[in-house]
Design a protein around this motif. Structure first.
Motif, mmCIF file in Angstrom:
data_model
loop_
_atom_site.group_PDB
_atom_site.id
_atom_site.type_symbol
_atom_site.label_atom_id
_atom_site.label_comp_id
_atom_site.label_asym_id
_atom_site.label_seq_id
_atom_site.Cartn_x
_atom_site.Cartn_y
_atom_site.Cartn_z
ATOM 1 N N LEU A 55 0.821 -1.206 0.000
ATOM 2 C CA LEU A 55 0.000 0.000 0.000
ATOM 3 C C LEU A 55 0.855 1.256 0.000
ATOM 4 O O LEU A 55 0.449 2.302 -0.511
ATOM 5 C CB LEU A 55 -0.929 0.004 1.215
ATOM 6 N N THR A 56 2.042 1.153 0.574
ATOM 7 C CA THR A 56 2.915 2.319 0.683
ATOM 8 C C THR A 56 3.730 2.577 -0.574
ATOM 9 O O THR A 56 4.423 3.597 -0.650
ATOM 10 C CB THR A 56 3.861 2.130 1.873
ATOM 11 N N ALA A 57 3.679 1.663 -1.537
ATOM 12 C CA ALA A 57 4.454 1.851 -2.767
ATOM 13 C C ALA A 57 3.894 3.026 -3.569
ATOM 14 O O ALA A 57 2.728 3.406 -3.435
ATOM 15 C CB ALA A 57 4.427 0.579 -3.597
ATOM 16 N N GLY A 58 4.754 3.597 -4.408
ATOM 17 C CA GLY A 58 4.313 4.689 -5.259
ATOM 18 C C GLY A 58 3.359 4.200 -6.341
ATOM 19 O O GLY A 58 3.383 3.032 -6.747
ATOM 20 N N ASP A 59 2.490 5.104 -6.810
ATOM 21 C CA ASP A 59 1.591 4.753 -7.898
ATOM 22 C C ASP A 59 2.388 4.488 -9.167
ATOM 23 O O ASP A 59 3.392 5.153 -9.445
ATOM 24 C CB ASP A 59 0.592 5.886 -8.145
ATOM 25 N N ASN A 60 1.955 3.497 -9.949
ATOM 26 C CA ASN A 60 2.585 3.243 -11.252
ATOM 27 C C ASN A 60 1.560 2.640 -12.184
ATOM 28 O O ASN A 60 0.549 2.084 -11.745
ATOM 29 C CB ASN A 60 3.812 2.340 -11.114
ATOM 30 N N VAL A 61 1.807 2.740 -13.485
ATOM 31 C CA VAL A 61 0.777 2.422 -14.482
ATOM 32 C C VAL A 61 0.427 0.951 -14.524
ATOM 33 O O VAL A 61 -0.664 0.584 -14.970
ATOM 34 C CB VAL A 61 1.212 2.901 -15.887
ATOM 35 N N THR A 62 1.308 0.062 -14.059
ATOM 36 C CA THR A 62 1.041 -1.375 -14.162
ATOM 37 C C THR A 62 0.433 -1.979 -12.902
ATOM 38 O O THR A 62 -0.318 -2.942 -12.981
ATOM 39 C CB THR A 62 2.336 -2.151 -14.486
ATOM 40 N N ASP A 63 0.721 -1.420 -11.724
ATOM 41 C CA ASP A 63 0.414 -2.143 -10.492
ATOM 42 C C ASP A 63 -0.310 -1.353 -9.407
ATOM 43 O O ASP A 63 -0.738 -1.950 -8.422
ATOM 44 C CB ASP A 63 1.708 -2.712 -9.887
#
Length: 742
Positions: free
Chosen positions: A507-515
């Motif tokens: 949940l803490t990961a940065g937003d990205n187009v694949t995931d």
């Protein structure tokens, strides 16, 4: 299931010049029309979806899940959709069932599945030397047969389930040596009974509804709060040999399993049939728990202040007439709150269960949040007296009993607790507020503690908000319905955050187009798209369709988020949706649901809009394209692994109208030509182009997802022509390239 296939058409013009164009085909699933299903009669909604109504007016839906490949499913709902249970059958991959004799049938080489409605039934079993009758499927039900056409690789069969608002309670055997009966009072006479298919089954109850009801209408609707009963499945082979399957439900994992003795499967004559049954029930599945000279009942929490009006019990009578009455005790100190009228329940006809309602004497007061025992008591006129109350087994100590000769109610009583839930409920009325005859005033103050908000539920829907789904396709709009409550009123809600992510992404990961993608509602700005790359990503929000509650002075409300997954949102069956609500004091609540599926998506576009082979001699072999890189360059976009395939038509002489015939057997006859293609520019490793789509060498499985802007792929092509049978001139034809799920 929505499937997207984007194909490229390449047209070969004069001098073997090729011009690129596009074709997009989208297949959409038929929408479900509004319909009213007949009780216990299957009705077609569309070729892959059917419904019927239970005798209580609840809808049962049976159809093919929009998986890739599709799978049969069963969806049972209760109380106008307030709760539901969905069961998937992953052993058959077929979209459209066969419909016959009020049955639905899916079949493959190894398995078959049949669903069909079940009428209410009375079954007879001989228990401890006596014949007993049991009522099942009181409001109808549904049975499905899983047919094993050959010996399976496993003896454990797993069915994914989803549920809302339900609790599942295992029903154990009554005794290790004789599972369908027990002698509870030690007098060597069996006094508690159940049927064989209840042993090892599951009773399914509303997870929150109490059994103290404000109105008779509410009491008639919910009664005991029981929704369904999932009976133990029987397994039979082609010669009629039978064995009981072992049923288990894991609520946390979301799976129903049926385990079969492996030795029995080894010796069975196939096909073998497994037949789970789901019944619509409102009463317990055990009876014989005697009330004769025993006070017994279950405890429940009163939702608000009120006055007890009546008590209802589901009672099995015996052979003789006995007096029966009811009462309410406070659980905290076991004090008597109130008692009902006494009724004489006839022993004729014997062994006939029914609901009996007893009115309270006086006006017993009930307090909000207080736990109360609802109990019944019967006289014992003879040694054969038999008045029993139905029940289900629980995991908590929800019941109590006290042995006492019938007479005046003890105050207090002394219950022994045990893990039962009796079929008993109470109806009450709220207490009207009184109007004071005089009044005065003074000024007071208090500091109110903040109450944290609660995310009570959320559900993923199609964009029209009419049908729930667990699947998403990139570039297709979906809606999330979010239900939030706050005891301080909705005005206290500061923001709602929605995150869509693959299961392995923190949940803490940065937003990205694949995931991972994030959306947020705030009181000041409404719904907004946070990331990835807001404004530069194909993830999107339909702000005009998003909504918030109309009344923020209420304590609960519904928010709607309309969003569009990006083109390269990773193809996976393990997407999560996470919702978090935060109030103005930074108190928060969160909820996450798993196992949503992102379907495959692909696009194809041209970089080279033309190419040519130039002048070609009769008998020429492996002539390359005259462009500098000798390739047709295309851009591919996909959210998972993909493949490229191609085909061609015959080519036509522009001057004479004669046809050069496409050949792919490796030997050119008179008047033929051939095309070879690959992805690395080596004519030593190639595939022939045919008149049907054939996977291009080196592009049979390309790893995805790609970047949102796509990947460049060069398709190398070589031309060979026959040594005779072709008129001079310019030939042209059509060459197609297709991207598909790889």
């Amino acid at each position: 299931m929505k499937r997207y296939m984007v194909a490229v058409i390449i047209i070969i013009l004069a001098s073997l010049l090729l011009v690129l164009a596009f074709m997009c085909t989208v297949e959409k699933e038929k929408e479900l029309p509004d319909t009213e299903a007949e009780p216990l009669a299957l009705q077609e909604i569309n070729p892959s979806t059917y419904v019927f109504m239970s005798l209580g007016g609840d809808e049962i839906e049976i159809g093919s899940e929009r998986h890739s490949p599709p799978q049969p499913y069963l969806n049972l709902s209760k109380w106008d959709g307030e709760v539901y249970l969905r069961v998937n059958v992953p052993y058959v991959e077929a979209e459209v069932p066969e419909f016959f004799n009020n049955r639905l049938k899916w079949t493959t080489r190894k398995y078959g599945v049949e669903f069909y409605p079940k009428e209410p039934e009375e079954i007879s079993e001989v228990i401890a030397g006596k014949e007993f009758w049991f009522r099942q499927n009181a409001e109808g039900g549904v049975e499905f047969d899983l047919v094993l056409k050959e010996k399976p690789d496993t003896n454990v069969f797993r069915f994914p389930i989803q549920s809302k608002g339900l609790r599942f309670y295992y029903q154990p055997p009554l005794h290790p040596e004789h599972p369908t009966w027990a002698d509870t009072d030690g007098d060597s006479v069996p006094d508690v009974f159940t049927s064989e298919n209840v042993v090892g089954s599951f009773a399914v109850y509303h997870e929150t509804q109490a059994k103290l009801w404000k109105t008779r209408e509410e009491a008639e609707k919910y009664r005991t709060g029981k929704a369904f009963h999932i009976y133990r499945p029987k397994v039979s082979d082609a010669e009629g040999k039978e064995i009981w399957g072992e049923l288990n439900i894991d609520e946390e994992e979301g799976v129903l399993t049926v385990t079969i003795d492996p030795d029995w499967l080894d010796n069975a004559v196939y096909p073998v049939t497994i037949d789970p049954k789901f019944g619509y029930e409102s009463v317990g599945s055990y009876y014989g728990d005697l009330m004769n000279d025993v006070i017994k009942g279950s405890w429940f929490t009163c939702p608000e202040d009120g006055t007890a009006e009546s008590l209802s019990m589901y009672i099995q009578n015996g052979w003789t007439d006995e007096q029966v009455k009811g009462a309410i005790y406070k659980k905290s100190d076991n004090s008597l709150v109130g008692s009902t009228e006494e009724k004489t329940i006839s022993g004729t006809p014997s062994w006939t269960p029914a609901w009996y309602t007893f009115n309270f004497l006086g006006s017993p007061s009930l307090s909000a949040g207080e736990d109360y025992f609802l109990v019944g008591w019967a006289n014992k006129n003879t040694s054969g007296s038999f008045k029993s109350i139905y029940y289900d087994e629980m995991t908590e100590e929800k019941a109590g009993y006290q042995s006492k000769t019938y007479g005046a109610w003890p105050d207090p009583w002394s219950p022994t607790l045990y893990k039962y839930r009796f079929s008993i409920y109470c109806t009450y009325t709220t207490q009207p507020s009184s109007t004071p005859s005089s009044e005065s005033s003074s000024t007071g103050s208090f500091d109110l503690e903040n109450a944290a908000p609660a995310v009570t539920d959320f559900t993923l829907y199609e964009s029209d908000e009419s049908g729930m789904t667990t699947q998403m396709t990139p570039q297709t709009e979906y809606a999330v319905k979010i239900e939030v409550s706050d005891a301080n009123k909705l005005e206290d809600i500061a923001q709602i955050e929605v995150i869509l992510k693959t299961n392995t992404t923190p949940l803490t990961a940065g937003d990205n187009v694949t995931d991972k993608a994030t959306y947020k509602w705030t009181a000041s700005n409404g719904w907004e798209f946070v990331g990835p790359g807001a404004g530069g990503s194909t993830w999107a929000i339909n702000a005009s369709a998003c909504r918030q509650p109309s009344d923020f002075t209420a304590t609960s409300g519904t928010w709607w988020l309309h969003f569009v997954p990006g083109k390269v949102a990773r193809e996976s069956q393990r997407w999560d949706i996470y919702v978090k609500a935060m109030d103005t004091q930074s108190a928060s609540d969160e909820m996450i649901k798993w196992d949503y599926e992102m379907m495959w998506y692909g696009e194809l576009s041209a970089v080279d809009t033309s190419y040519e082979f130039g002048d070609v001699q009769l008998g020429a072999e492996n002539v390359t394209i005259t462009d500098s890189d000798s390739a047709i360059n295309v851009t591919t976009i996909a959210n998972g692994n993909y493949k490229l395939a191609s085909k061609s038509t015959n080519w036509v002489n522009e001057t004479f109208g004669s046809t050069a015939m496409l050949d792919w057997d490796g030997t050119l006859s008179s008047g033929e030509f051939a095309l070879k293609v690959d992805g690395y520019g080596s004519v030593d490793s190639f595939t022939f182009v045919r008149d049907t789509y054939t996977t291009i060498q080196d592009f049979s499985s390309v790893s995805g997802p790609t970047a949102e802007t796509g990947e460049n792929r060069g398709i190398y092509q070589w031309l060979s022509v026959a040594s005779e049978g072709l008129l001079p001139g310019t030939y042209k034809g059509t060459y197609y390239v297709q991207i598909a799920n790889g």
